[in-house]
Write an enzyme that holds these catalytic residues in place. Structure first.
Site, PDB file in Angstrom:
ATOM      1  N   TYR A 818       0.822  -1.216   0.000  1.00 51.05           N
ATOM      2  CA  TYR A 818       0.000   0.000   0.000  1.00 51.05           C
ATOM      3  C   TYR A 818       0.855   1.265   0.000  1.00 51.05           C
ATOM      4  O   TYR A 818       0.488   2.269  -0.579  1.00 51.05           O
ATOM      5  CB  TYR A 818      -0.860   0.043   1.261  1.00 51.05           C
ATOM      6  CG  TYR A 818      -2.074  -0.863   1.261  1.00 51.05           C
ATOM      7  CD1 TYR A 818      -2.931  -0.897   0.172  1.00 51.05           C
ATOM      8  CD2 TYR A 818      -2.388  -1.636   2.372  1.00 51.05           C
ATOM      9  CE1 TYR A 818      -4.061  -1.698   0.187  1.00 51.05           C
ATOM     10  CE2 TYR A 818      -3.524  -2.429   2.401  1.00 51.05           C
ATOM     11  CZ  TYR A 818      -4.359  -2.457   1.301  1.00 51.05           C
ATOM     12  OH  TYR A 818      -5.476  -3.236   1.322  1.00 51.05           O
ATOM     13  N   THR A 849      -1.637  -6.169  -6.989  1.00 48.78           N
ATOM     14  CA  THR A 849      -1.697  -5.077  -6.013  1.00 48.78           C
ATOM     15  C   THR A 849      -2.206  -5.613  -4.686  1.00 48.78           C
ATOM     16  O   THR A 849      -2.799  -6.684  -4.624  1.00 48.78           O
ATOM     17  CB  THR A 849      -2.703  -3.989  -6.426  1.00 48.78           C
ATOM     18  OG1 THR A 849      -4.015  -4.575  -6.433  1.00 48.78           O
ATOM     19  CG2 THR A 849      -2.370  -3.396  -7.769  1.00 48.78           C
ATOM     20  N   ASP A 850      -2.008  -4.827  -3.653  1.00 44.36           N
ATOM     21  CA  ASP A 850      -2.752  -5.089  -2.431  1.00 44.36           C
ATOM     22  C   ASP A 850      -4.186  -4.607  -2.674  1.00 44.36           C
ATOM     23  O   ASP A 850      -4.460  -3.847  -3.596  1.00 44.36           O
ATOM     24  CB  ASP A 850      -2.123  -4.390  -1.220  1.00 44.36           C
ATOM     25  CG  ASP A 850      -2.591  -5.025   0.091  1.00 44.36           C
ATOM     26  OD1 ASP A 850      -3.597  -5.769   0.068  1.00 44.36           O
ATOM     27  OD2 ASP A 850      -1.971  -4.784   1.142  1.00 44.36           O
ATOM     28  N   TRP A 851      -5.076  -5.048  -1.816  1.00 47.04           N
ATOM     29  CA  TRP A 851      -6.513  -4.877  -2.061  1.00 47.04           C
ATOM     30  C   TRP A 851      -6.960  -3.421  -1.894  1.00 47.04           C
ATOM     31  O   TRP A 851      -6.876  -2.859  -0.796  1.00 47.04           O
ATOM     32  CB  TRP A 851      -7.286  -5.773  -1.096  1.00 47.04           C
ATOM     33  CG  TRP A 851      -7.593  -7.132  -1.661  1.00 47.04           C
ATOM     34  CD1 TRP A 851      -8.819  -7.728  -1.677  1.00 47.04           C
ATOM     35  CD2 TRP A 851      -6.696  -8.062  -2.293  1.00 47.04           C
ATOM     36  NE1 TRP A 851      -8.738  -8.959  -2.293  1.00 47.04           N
ATOM     37  CE2 TRP A 851      -7.455  -9.184  -2.682  1.00 47.04           C
ATOM     38  CE3 TRP A 851      -5.344  -8.052  -2.603  1.00 47.04           C
ATOM     39  CZ2 TRP A 851      -6.917 -10.286  -3.331  1.00 47.04           C
ATOM     40  CZ3 TRP A 851      -4.794  -9.155  -3.266  1.00 47.04           C
ATOM     41  CH2 TRP A 851      -5.571 -10.244  -3.610  1.00 47.04           C
TER      42      TRP A 851
END
Ligand code: BGC
Length: 908
Positions: A818, A849-851
């Site tokens: 993030y 990606t991160d969420w």
């Protein structure tokens, strides 16, 4: 506003029901008990207070025995059918005749876990018992950091009062169990004369029994600390900057993280209570007959470990080095290799070989001080090799010296990831080196066309304040996207920076959805360069629909020429915003006609036509992987866009799918969380393993590999495919809310443990996702905070674990983080994801990606972040393709990696 929360990301999806099937793989729960016990660290054991002896009459104190913490919270949690706390385990041990338990006190805690005992009660307990066992429990979670204050890092006042009274009550021994995810204050251990202390981590669903196994001596503790436990938080090098700024963290301590710092700057050991690598046993070991030599560019050591005590046990042998502090300056100690013995019977000995390449001792010169800029190199001088059973023990036992007469460059690398705003960093002599600071470029502005309609995506904001966030969504149609949403409070701001070529009157048309049964007459305030515009934005009702957006009535605003700040402020209940359109008033008709980006048609089944209308299906690709280029070439742009975004999960608690291009028979991979197990939801119960730090504290790569294999079998059993684990960021500072999900302050240990986990999992056809690349070391403001670090700290500390795991175990996936890294979103960071990860480490897998991160989908694809999770932003990619900011081959490149990943899993 109603929201459905998945992990810490707001993710909305429409799915009627999922099949309920999940369960632990047979035997895994028992294995999780053994794994937890293997990691537990005996910090202190005066007068052999542990293990408990026959005849010990034990009274257990502290609410932690009931509110025992099995694991950390957030996406690192696991849904379990049951969890056995310490008190239940103590009752079980009593029923088996192994423990004399003060059951009256136990019953009292069951009924009143949070109430303080009266003096009278304590006196009665003391009459009945002679051993006091105190349980300290702490938890933490992603999205927030731990507190330095009472009740978290410090004892709570009630805990302090209890310990004070236990110390005075005259128990024969007082034992403490630390049921904590990370480092806590330990000054009270001496202050209240605690005899024995066991670090039990967050030991998973079978945590209570695992602790009892160690307390009773059924398992002899053999864990070693993976972090330095200092005398105070202020003693840690990262203390000053950890929470100083909301929007960035300066890693000024540079490479001096954890024991590297303490060994270099605190030789008198005043700042450390329990050193890195420390851990006692119920038996005694001696290391002898060591030999060390150089063979084929490696240092090879052999040592005999002998159990000279009276109980079977295991020991961890640790090899460190101290490199000469030439021009670069080096830490006084760095871990080089480690190994764990088998269970040695009293009197038994084992020869342990340890080996590491000489080149591993190289440092990275980011500034060119050695004359070899951007190289890894070994300076001339003595490289001392130390052997021991903890970092302190080893520092006193030099066993070898590798002498270099001249400097040797071991690797020519690049200058990627140079900091732009890190003002200074610590050097080995204690001084600070000033670093060149480049002022950040002015924030980008979105051009507004004077002769057409301009579309601005809601997520292209310059700033969000007051509880607005990016929300990713799936629609029943399968379409996904991203919008800006927020809680229905007045005063949330969305700020956009525009570059207006021609000043004048413009129409602004928002596209929103508010889920409301009633229309909202006046939803937003609009200000231009701080000047309030005289407009009323009405938002019609979209009952129950949060992501089926509609166009609102245009409003007229004044935009001056030049750089303009457009600020939207909520007045109360307010719609989710997908995008807005701006056009000069003269272009009203065009604005009203302006719909979304055209669905791209290029490449649609081109080759299929050439092949007589028969497309290459995924089943054929599985047989002939060499058809990959052909397979991808036949896909339309829309197909590619589908592939590079995540989609709705098919299992409750699943985190989303990858693939699922049905027209071509591409199956959907089901992603699921970790790292404490197979995390599913809604009654789908699985095994919860000890938290990552506890597992790493075993220093047992074979055990970790076996845990990985067990997780994979359970995943297969439950039909899920891709694990969002292991977490492997460095424990830079004890208060990071996610440290429990990560392994250690040391990159070598982190890398070796992660590599073992990857091997164990992937051997069974389940993929892993190393996370979070990189420098995700603080949770506060995690979507916007910039980790500022030197190229040297990046390569020697924060990337090093990932590098080891990539090179040694070939993980199929990696998750970007993030945070920003030196001013750039990691998911958009071409130097990180393409330059270093693929260019230097030869990573061939998928980066996701991160969420619900904060970066832009088209820039991610360009940088080498292949897939946006939990959902892609098709409109963003369509616009980028149409405007030439993204090329089809860039999408194809990511699509190929994703298809190759799906092929690896063998998923039908
Ligand atoms: C976490 C990731 C996790 C993802 C999916 C995010 O909030 O940072 O580690 O894998 O959610 O749940």
């Amino acid at each position: 506003m109603r929201r459905i929360c998945g992990a810490m990301v707001i993710l909305t999806f429409c799915r009627a029901s999922f099949e309920l099937a999940a369960e632990p793989y047979p035997g895994n729960e028992q294995f999780s008990r053994r794994a937890a016990a293997e990691g537990m660290v005996l910090l202190k054991n005066e007068n052999r207070a542990l293990p408990l002896q026959e005849g010990d009459r034990v009274a257990i104190f502290g609410s932690g025995q009931v509110d025992f913490v099995r694991g950390g919270l957030g996406s690192g949690d696991v849904t379990v059918a049951y969890a056995t706390n310490l008190l239940q385990a103590a009752f079980a041990a009593r029923a088996e005749g192994r423990l004399q338990l003060d059951t009256a006190l136990a019953q009292w805690y069951l009924a009143n876990p949070a109430v303080e005992l009266t003096d009278g009660q304590l006196a009665e307990v003391r009459q009945r018992s002679d051993v006091a066992l105190f349980v300290l429990s702490r938890n933490s979670h992603e999205g927030d950091d731990r507190s330095p204050g009472e009740g978290d890092y410090q004892l709570a006042p009630a805990e302090r009062r209890l310990l004070e009274r236990l110390a005075k009550a005259g128990f024969r021994k007082v034992i403490a169990v630390l049921n904590v995810g990370g480092i806590v204050d330990t000054n009270w251990i001496d202050e209240y004369r605690i005899d024995a202390v066991l670090f039990a981590g967050l030991p998973g669903m079978e945590g209570g029994p695992a602790v009892m196994d160690v307390l009773l001596g059924l398992v002899n503790p053999s864990g070693k600390l993976t972090d330095s436990w200092a005398v105070s938080l202020a003693a840690y090098p990262g203390a000053d900057g950890f929470a100083a700024s909301d929007d960035h963290v300066d890693y000024t301590e540079d490479i001096f993280v954890g024991y590297r710092y303490f060994a270099t700057f605190d030789p008198a050991r005043r700042l450390i209570r329990y050193p890195f690598g420390h851990g006692l046993s119920y038996t005694e070991f001696v290391l002898d007959d060591w030999s060390a030599a150089e063979e084929d560019g490696a240092i090879a050591v052999e040592v005999t470990v002998r159990n000279c005590g009276g109980l079977p046990g295991r020991e961890v042998v640790q090899l460190y080095f101290a490199a000469p502090s030439g021009r670069l300056g080096r830490p006084a100690l760095e871990l080089a290799a480690f190994a764990k013995t088998k269970l040695l019977a009293p009197g038994e000995a084992e020869k342990i070989p340890l080996r590491f390449p000489v080149a591993q001792m190289a440092a990275y010169d980011d500034q060119g001080h050695s004359g070899h800029r951007h190289c890894r190199l070994l300076e001339a001088g003595d490289y001392r090799i130390y052997l021991g059973s903890s970092s302190w023990d080893a520092a006193a036992r030099q066993i070898y010296c590798h002498r270099r007469e001249s400097l040797a460059v071991t690797e020519q690398l690049t200058g990627y990831l140079a900091p732009k705003e890190l003002p200074e960093r610590l050097l080995a002599d204690g001084t600070m080196e000033q670093l060149p600071v480049q002022p950040p470029p002015p924030p980008p502005c979105l051009p507004v066309r004077p002769d057409d309609c301009t579309r601005v995506e809601a997520e292209d904001y310059a700033a969000l304040t007051g509880g607005s966030w990016l929300e990713y969504f799936y629609r029943p149609s399968g379409e996904s996207g991203c919008c800006v949403a927020g809680w229905p409070d007045a005063g949330r701001k969305m700020i956009y920076r525009l570059e207006v070529a021609e000043g004048g009157r413009y129409l602004l048309r928002l596209r929103g959805a508010n889920g409301n049964a009633e229309p909202i007459a006046d939803a937003l305030e609009i200000a231009v360069n701080g000047r309030l515009q005289n407009v009323t934005v009405a938002s019609p009702a979209t009952p129950g629909q949060w992501h089926e957006f509609i166009d609102l009535e245009p409003v007229e605003i004044e935009l001056p020429a030049g750089r303009v700040e457009l600020q939207l402020t909520t007045k109360g209940y307010c719609p989710n915003l997908d995008y807005f359109l701006i056009a000069p008033t003269a272009y009203r008709e065009k604005l009203l006609a302006c719909a979304g980006w055209p669905v791209a048609a290029s490449g649609v089944r081109r080759q299929a036509q050439e092949r007589g209308g028969r497309p290459v299906m995924f089943a054929e690709l599985r047989q002939k992987p060499e058809l990959l280029d052909e397979f991808v070439a036949q896909l339309s742009d829309e197909d590619l866009i589908w592939l590079v975004g995540g989609h709705e999960p098919n299992v409750w608690g699943g985190t989303g799918t990858i693939g699922g291009l049905e027209a071509f028979g591409v199956p959907a991979l089901e992603t699921f969380d970790g790292p404490a197990g197979v995390r599913l939801g809604r009654g789908l119960t699985t095994t919860q393993w000890p938290n990552s730090t506890l597992l790493a504290s075993s220093w047992d790569v074979a055990l970790v590999e076996a845990v990985g294999a067990a997780v994979a079998k359970e995943a297969k059993y439950n039909g899920v495919d891709l694990w969002l684990a292991p977490g492997m960021n460095i424990h830079r500072f004890p208060l990071c809310g996610r440290n429990f999900e990560y392994y250690s302050e040391d990159p070598l240990l982190t890398g070796k443990i992660a590599a073992a986990m990857v091997r164990g999992v992937q051997r069974h056809g389940i993929g892993v996702t190393l996370k979070h690349l990189a420098a995700n070391n603080r949770e506060k403001n995690r979507l916007r905070a910039d980790s500022r670090l030197s190229g040297r700290a990046a390569r020697e500390i924060y990337l090093r674990g990932f590098e080891i795991a990539v090179k040694e175990a070939e993980p199929w996936c990696i998750m970007s983080s993030y945070n920003l890294l030196n001013g750039v979103e990691t998911a958009e960071n071409d130097e990180l994801l393409t330059g270093i990860l693929r260019g230097e480490w030869d990573f061939t897998g998928v980066v996701m990606t991160d969420w619900g991160n904060n970066s832009r989908h088209d820039r991610e694809i360009k940088a080498g972040n292949d897939i946006k999770m939990p959902a892609g932003v098709p409109d963003c990619l369509r616009a980028a393709l149409a405007e030439g900011r993204l090329a089809r081959p860039e999408l194809e490149r990511s699509a190929k990696r994703i298809l190759t990943l799906i092929l690896k899993t063998g998923k039908e």
